[in-house]
Design an enzyme around this catalytic site. Structure first.
Site, PDB file in Angstrom:
ATOM      1  N   HIS A 162       2.236  -6.304  29.614  1.00 20.44           N
ATOM      2  CA  HIS A 162       1.803  -5.289  28.631  1.00 20.44           C
ATOM      3  C   HIS A 162       0.586  -5.782  27.834  1.00 20.44           C
ATOM      4  O   HIS A 162       0.392  -5.393  26.691  1.00 20.44           O
ATOM      5  CB  HIS A 162       2.931  -4.920  27.665  1.00 20.44           C
ATOM      6  CG  HIS A 162       4.227  -4.616  28.346  1.00 20.44           C
ATOM      7  ND1 HIS A 162       4.569  -3.358  28.776  1.00 20.44           N
ATOM      8  CD2 HIS A 162       5.247  -5.435  28.722  1.00 20.44           C
ATOM      9  CE1 HIS A 162       5.768  -3.404  29.357  1.00 20.44           C
ATOM     10  NE2 HIS A 162       6.186  -4.666  29.351  1.00 20.44           N
ATOM     11  N   SER A 283     -28.716  -8.114  25.239  1.00 19.39           N
ATOM     12  CA  SER A 283     -28.919  -6.755  24.730  1.00 19.39           C
ATOM     13  C   SER A 283     -30.341  -6.662  24.214  1.00 19.39           C
ATOM     14  O   SER A 283     -30.892  -7.637  23.691  1.00 19.39           O
ATOM     15  CB  SER A 283     -27.930  -6.488  23.608  1.00 19.39           C
ATOM     16  OG  SER A 283     -28.415  -5.458  22.774  1.00 19.39           O
ATOM     17  N   LYS A 289     -25.745 -10.838  21.743  1.00 27.94           N
ATOM     18  CA  LYS A 289     -24.946 -10.388  22.873  1.00 27.94           C
ATOM     19  C   LYS A 289     -25.152 -11.184  24.157  1.00 27.94           C
ATOM     20  O   LYS A 289     -26.266 -11.562  24.499  1.00 27.94           O
ATOM     21  CB  LYS A 289     -25.245  -8.913  23.186  1.00 27.94           C
ATOM     22  CG  LYS A 289     -24.732  -7.936  22.157  1.00 27.94           C
ATOM     23  CD  LYS A 289     -23.212  -7.898  22.067  1.00 27.94           C
ATOM     24  CE  LYS A 289     -22.583  -7.037  23.129  1.00 27.94           C
ATOM     25  NZ  LYS A 289     -22.924  -5.636  23.014  1.00 27.94           N
ATOM     26  N   GLU A 296     -18.503  -6.005  35.121  1.00 24.57           N
ATOM     27  CA  GLU A 296     -18.417  -4.592  34.714  1.00 24.57           C
ATOM     28  C   GLU A 296     -18.863  -3.673  35.845  1.00 24.57           C
ATOM     29  O   GLU A 296     -18.252  -2.646  36.116  1.00 24.57           O
ATOM     30  CB  GLU A 296     -19.308  -4.331  33.497  1.00 24.57           C
ATOM     31  CG  GLU A 296     -18.740  -4.883  32.198  1.00 24.57           C
ATOM     32  CD  GLU A 296     -19.722  -4.688  31.051  1.00 24.57           C
ATOM     33  OE1 GLU A 296     -19.524  -3.777  30.263  1.00 24.57           O
ATOM     34  OE2 GLU A 296     -20.709  -5.453  30.959  1.00 24.57           O
TER      35      GLU A 296
END
Ligand code: ARG
Length: 468
Positions: A162, A283, A289, A296
């Site tokens: 979970h 970024s 970043k 991804e």
């Protein structure tokens, strides 16, 4: 594809007017099926040699065909071949060029075959090749996982259920779970390859051929394991492509899950791993970043492969026997599935190599999540306490540790004893993550020796697969 042009004439005497330009563009497939060229030539040569062996064409014709195909192969590889939309597809483009180069022999090549069995043969040759390439890439990725796992049989992280901290597992054990998934993927490809590897040629348009052709000879020279047994099925079957795409979708699903974990793990809130800078991007606005773009994108690309599986299933669902032009729509989803898989797998091995593990952060997360609570319950069970009672005592201990903002292992023995009088100082051995994983020695468990053994077996398996 380099050059395409539209300046060719109508292709059959059956027609009294040229095909509408829009129709021509709509029905042509050469813009994408040119990728089958080398397989088309290979299959045509096997067919021509058989025609000659069966005395259907002369040795002189065969020589001409071989010479012409040789020239065409060179033109294609050097980018000199002029693909023509008016010639519809890869098959007619090559055949027409052959006839330009060698005359009548080129016109004899199509004896005893149809584009229907021709295209089915080409895709099978293409897919067999792709499957072999993907199998090799899967093996490379599995090797990368083993390599990484090898150094981390003692690196302990929280296992989750979970997405909440559950129990300690080694990082190696976690990686080996993905090894298993990829093993099943490879098994699926191997199974699928058997069904890809059957020869449709000889089915001709749909009814089989009346010429005394030798299908076995063609099958053997193209390395097929057998013949498609029914001519109607041979030209219309695309199960093998659907099966392949289903296997591909599962591979992408596995890599998507691993990508999701890599993304989570490298989030500073977890901080379990870092990825080499060469796999990340920054970024344009936020200077701090470091984004995990590669995992991804892999997660994202799984979607297109699932889509291709749906396309192919839907493509086939209402087709009456035998060949229908619908089938031309099988190629783009199939090509894109292969391209996506090859690109993803190629990159993924180095991505795994580029993972830098942060054991301290994993350890911290284990403590915060009371990952050894189950071990404490098991400790009490060994002392004769019924599991349900042990579970309840430990739940109360966890609540107290939470209140004091510490780990179970940080609780003083006197405090622990208040939750159950059977708790003795030896309890601290099971409250450490090391103590916890050490007990999981059953096959499939996370104990370091067990995982080392699993890695050893896995290595042997890969060597066997590669015939070493
Ligand atoms: N380009 C076609 C395809 O990909 C080749 C077979 C065409 N056959 C036909 N009878 N029109 O399916």
């Amino acid at each position: 594809m380099n050059k395409t042009s539209c300046d060719s004439s109508t292709w059959s005497g059956r027609f009294s007017e040229p095909v509408d330009k829009l129709v021509q563009n709509f029905t042509a497939s050469v813009n994408f099926d040119y990728r089958l060229a080398s397989f088309d030539i290979e299959a045509s040569l096997a067919h021509a040699r058989m025609l000659c062996a069966q005395d259907i064409i002369s040795a002189h014709d065969l020589e001409d065909i071989e010479r012409g195909m040789n020239e065409i192969s060179q033109e294609i590889s050097e980018g000199r071949f002029e693909w023509k939309i008016a010639l519809e597809d890869v098959h007619l483009n090559i055949e027409r060029r052959l006839t330009e180069l060698v005359g009548d022999a080129g016109k004899r090549l199509h004896t005893g075959r149809s584009r229907n069995d021709q295209v089915a043969t080409d895709i099978r040759l293409y897919l067999r090749d792709a499957t072999d390439q993907i199998s090799i890439l899967l093996t490379r990725l599995q090797e990368a996982l083993l390599e990484k796992a090898q150094n981390h049989t003692h690196t302990i992280m929280p296992g989750f259920t979970h997405l909440q901290v559950a129990q300690p597992v080694s990082f190696a054990h976690h990686l080996m779970a993905y090894f298993e998934m990829l093993n099943r993927d490879d098994e699926r490809l191997t199974e699928c390859r058997k069904r890809i590897n059957r020869l449709p040629l000889g089915a001709a348009a749909l009814a089989g051929s009346g010429y005394p052709i030798n299908r076995e000879m063609v099958a053997q020279s193209l390395g097929f394991e057998g013949l498609c047994s029914n001519s109607l099925d041979a030209v219309s079957d695309r199960d093998f492509a659907i099966e392949f795409t289903a296997a591909a979708a599962l591979i992408m699903m596995h890599l998507s899950r691993l990508s999701e974990e890599i993304i989570l793990w490298m989030n500073p809130q977890f901080g379990f791993i870092d990825l080499s800078d060469r796999f990340c991007t920054g970024s344009s606005i936020m200077p701090q970043k470091k984004n995990p773009d590669v995992p991804e994108l892999v997660r994202g690309k799984s979607g297109r492969v699932y889509g291709h599986l749906m396309s192919l299933l839907t493509l086939m669902k209402s087709q009456p026997l035998a060949y229908n032009k619908d089938n031309q729509e099988d190629k783009e989803p199939l090509f894109d599935t292969v391209d996506t898989l090859v690109a993803t797998l190629t990159l993924y091995s180095s991505l795994i190599q580029g993972i830098e593990v942060k054991p301290q952060r994993m350890h911290q997360a284990l403590k915060q999540g009371f990952a050894t609570a189950t071990d404490l319950a098991d400790y009490l069970v060994i002392k004769g306490i019924p599991f349900r009672d042990a579970h309840e005592s430990v739940a109360r201990a966890v609540r107290e540790a939470e209140r004091l903002d510490c780990d179970l292992a940080d609780l003083d023995i006197h405090i622990l004893k208040t939750f159950h009088e059977s708790i003795e100082p030896d309890v601290y051995q099971v409250l450490t993550p090391e103590g916890s994983i050490a007990t999981r020695t059953l096959p499939g468990g996370t104990a370091p020796e067990t995982v080392k053994n699993a890695i050893k077996i896995a290595k042997e398996h890969l060597l066997k697969r590669q015939g070493k």
